[in-house]
Scaffold this motif. Structure first.
Motif, short mmCIF file in Angstrom:
data_model
loop_
_atom_site.label_atom_id
_atom_site.label_comp_id
_atom_site.label_asym_id
_atom_site.label_seq_id
_atom_site.Cartn_x
_atom_site.Cartn_y
_atom_site.Cartn_z
N TRP A 17 0.84 -1.20 0.00
CA TRP A 17 0.00 0.00 0.00
C TRP A 17 0.87 1.26 0.00
O TRP A 17 0.62 2.22 -0.73
N ASP A 18 1.93 1.22 0.82
CA ASP A 18 2.87 2.35 0.82
C ASP A 18 3.45 2.57 -0.57
O ASP A 18 3.61 3.71 -1.03
N GLY A 19 3.78 1.45 -1.22
CA GLY A 19 4.33 1.55 -2.57
C GLY A 19 3.34 2.18 -3.52
O GLY A 19 3.68 3.05 -4.32
N LEU A 20 2.06 1.74 -3.38
CA LEU A 20 1.03 2.28 -4.26
C LEU A 20 0.86 3.78 -4.03
O LEU A 20 0.70 4.57 -4.97
N LEU A 21 0.92 4.19 -2.75
CA LEU A 21 0.79 5.62 -2.44
C LEU A 21 1.93 6.42 -3.06
O LEU A 21 1.74 7.52 -3.58
N THR A 22 3.14 5.84 -3.02
CA THR A 22 4.27 6.51 -3.65
C THR A 22 4.02 6.68 -5.15
O THR A 22 4.25 7.74 -5.73
N SER A 23 3.50 5.60 -5.77
CA SER A 23 3.20 5.67 -7.21
C SER A 23 2.18 6.78 -7.49
O SER A 23 2.35 7.57 -8.42
N PHE A 24 1.13 6.81 -6.65
CA PHE A 24 0.09 7.82 -6.87
C PHE A 24 0.62 9.23 -6.62
O PHE A 24 0.31 10.17 -7.35
N GLY A 25 1.42 9.35 -5.56
CA GLY A 25 2.01 10.67 -5.26
C GLY A 25 2.84 11.15 -6.44
O GLY A 25 2.72 12.30 -6.88
N LEU A 164 8.95 2.61 -13.61
CA LEU A 164 10.37 2.66 -14.02
C LEU A 164 11.29 3.19 -12.92
O LEU A 164 12.51 3.09 -13.03
N VAL A 165 10.70 3.75 -11.85
CA VAL A 165 11.56 4.34 -10.83
C VAL A 165 12.35 3.28 -10.05
O VAL A 165 13.15 3.63 -9.21
N TYR A 166 12.11 2.01 -10.37
CA TYR A 166 12.92 0.99 -9.69
C TYR A 166 14.40 1.20 -9.97
O TYR A 166 15.24 0.83 -9.17
N VAL A 167 14.72 1.86 -11.08
CA VAL A 167 16.15 2.05 -11.41
C VAL A 167 16.85 2.94 -10.41
O VAL A 167 18.07 2.91 -10.28
N ASP A 172 8.19 2.40 -5.17
CA ASP A 172 6.84 2.58 -5.71
C ASP A 172 6.14 1.23 -5.60
O ASP A 172 6.69 0.27 -5.05
N PHE A 173 4.95 1.12 -6.15
CA PHE A 173 4.19 -0.12 -6.04
C PHE A 173 4.93 -1.29 -6.67
O PHE A 173 5.07 -2.37 -6.07
N MET A 174 5.46 -1.07 -7.86
CA MET A 174 6.14 -2.15 -8.59
C MET A 174 7.35 -2.65 -7.81
O MET A 174 7.59 -3.86 -7.69
N THR A 175 8.13 -1.70 -7.29
CA THR A 175 9.32 -2.08 -6.53
C THR A 175 8.93 -2.83 -5.26
O THR A 175 9.56 -3.83 -4.88
#
Lengths: 219, 263
Positions: A17-25, A164-167, A172-175
């Motif tokens: 959920w934290d990851g998803l919030l980062t993605s949305f932010g 893509l921010v995993y780089v 984020d959510f994906m990471t």
């Protein structure tokens, strides 16, 4: 797959959920920043004197010719070198998204503005409105209505691009999914879960855009 | 009201002769490369005069009209409106435009605003009138053009003739010192033309200074004080309307009239 415990999902839910919030932010801030910078670039291209217009065109065409992941990566690596201190993954990724998405938004906004008949500007100017007022009160409101569906579609693409921010190691959510999947040893299940979430969000968003598109154009 | 009821007193020597000049166009030329659009055009309009500018399409009449409020630029000559030089670099063109009303061929109402909002926008943003004051003025003008019941409509809900009358009301709301009309009836169905011409006729009768580019020869003949005839970017005739229609002095104008009146 057989040993996957569904309770695991609820255990890691806060982390995801934290990851998803980062993605949305990231998405919302990049939309706002990219939209503002994109509007500025579009107006520069349409109404600016020749050198200014050329500058904006160069920016737009330049950024649209490089992959987003490169912009994110290089921004993360280069800016600390220039300013002498690290700026953090989130800030770095956000700035990269803003300058990258602005190029795409600029073209959408430019097309929207140019789809408003030229005589509308003439009428606004003839009534005594200044050029900025004419854009603010007459041209932009009409342009926004025409470009809103395309802007939203672009924003869906942007949401997908946030993965893509995993780089730069931003969670984020994906990471978050990726980290969890590897830690728990359930790659297939967690990546499937990510697919379902991304698909659901993006499909719902694009359906609502289509719904918007079907509405009669407000008079 | 019949058109003849507001016909100006004496066609040979209009009553407005002693009035100050509101629009003074002197030696205007404009070209796009080798293409000359306007060639040494001069004419003037006194306060309270209604002047029709006519001529075949492509004669430069609309371009000349748009030069008056600076929507078109020109390369040489001068245009002075109420003592302000339009082409002057130091002129506050925005301020000058707020004092000149303009009506377009395709109305150009703002489609995203209601009829009343179309009329109040520039009043509020340019003249800094209060919303209430602007609305009151807008309603009065809408009633004057016979559309008092359409204030809340959007332009797309109105017929062409109604839209054009709203456009006239929008221009009048700024209390202009002069009105420019760019083929105001060319995009209208025949049965709507009369409504718009009636409003314009009443305006002329009230002493509004008007420069009207139009093919409506009835309006030119019966309402206008003078007719200016253009062809090929030049002003070929500038005469009281009765003189122009009775005995045009150039062959070109005679041919134009015979063609347009035969219709």
């Amino acid at each position: 797959m057989s040993d996957f415990d569904p309770d695991l999902l609820s255990a890691v839910a806060p982390f995801l959920w934290d990851g998803l919030l980062t993605s949305f932010g990231l998405l919302l801030l990049a939309m706002a920043g990219g939209g503002l910078l994109g509007t500025l670039l579009a107006v520069m291209r349409i109404a600016g004197p020749r050198p200014i217009a050329a500058l904006a065109a160069g920016y737009v065409n330049g950024l649209r010719s490089v992959p987003l992941i490169m912009v994110i990566f290089w921004f993360y690596l280069l800016v600390p070198l220039v300013i002498g201190r690290p700026i953090g993954a989130f800030t770095s990724a956000l700035v990269a998204f803003v300058i990258f998405e602005a190029a795409y938004y600029a073209e959408i906004i430019r097309a929207g503005i140019q789809s408003v008949p030229k005589q509308q500007l003439a009428a606004a100017l003839a009534s005594g409105l200044g050029p900025l007022q004419a854009y603010r009160f007459v041209i932009l409101p009409q342009a926004v209505r025409k470009m809103l569906p395309i802007l939203l579609s672009q924003s869906i693409a942007l949401f997908q691009d946030t993965s893509l921010v995993y780089v730069v190691g931003l969670h984020d959510f994906m990471t978050a999914v990726s980290v969890t999947a590897n830690r728990e040893g359930h790659l297939v299940e967690f990546y499937l879960f990510a697919v379902v979430i991304y698909f659901t969000l993006c499909f719902a968003a694009s359906q609502s855009i289509q719904f918007l598109n079907r509405q009669p154009v407000s008079p | 009201m019949t058109i003849s009821a507001v016909r100006k007193a004496s066609p040979i020597a209009p009553a407005s002769v002693e009035q100050p000049v509101t629009i003074e166009i002197t030696g205007i030329s404009k070209s796009y490369g080798a293409l000359e659009v306007l060639n040494d055009c001069s004419m003037s309009i006194r306060k309270g005069e209604a002047v029709v500018v006519c001529g075949p399409s492509g004669s430069g009449k609309s371009t000349l009209l748009k030069c008056v409020n600076g929507l078109e630029t020109f390369q040489s000559g001068s245009i002075v409106v109420d003592g302000v030089s339009v082409g002057d670099r130091n002129t506050d063109l925005t301020r000058l435009r707020s004092r000149i009303g303009m009506v377009f061929q395709h109305f150009e109402l703002y489609p995203h605003l209601s009829v009343l909002e179309n009329i109040t926008l520039a009043q509020v943003k340019v003249l800094r009138r209060s919303k209430a004051e602007a609305s009151e003025k807008g309603m009065a003008l809408l009633r004057r053009v016979g559309l008092g019941d359409k204030a809340g409509c959007h332009p797309a809900q109105l017929s062409g003739g109604q839209q054009q009358r709203v456009a006239i009301a929008r221009a009048l709301a700024m209390d202009p010192i002069a009105m420019l009309f760019d083929e105001p009836t060319s995009a209208l169905d025949p049965e709507m033309i009369k409504d718009v011409l009636d409003v314009m006729t009443e305006l002329a009768g009230d002493g509004m200074t008007m420069m009207v580019v139009t093919h409506e020869m009835g309006f030119a003949h019966h309402v206008a004080d003078r007719v200016v005839f253009m062809d090929g970017g030049r002003i070929l005739e500038d005469a009281p309307s009765s003189v122009f229609f009775a005995q045009p002095s150039t062959e070109r104008a005679r041919i134009f009239l015979s063609k347009i009146l035969r219709q």
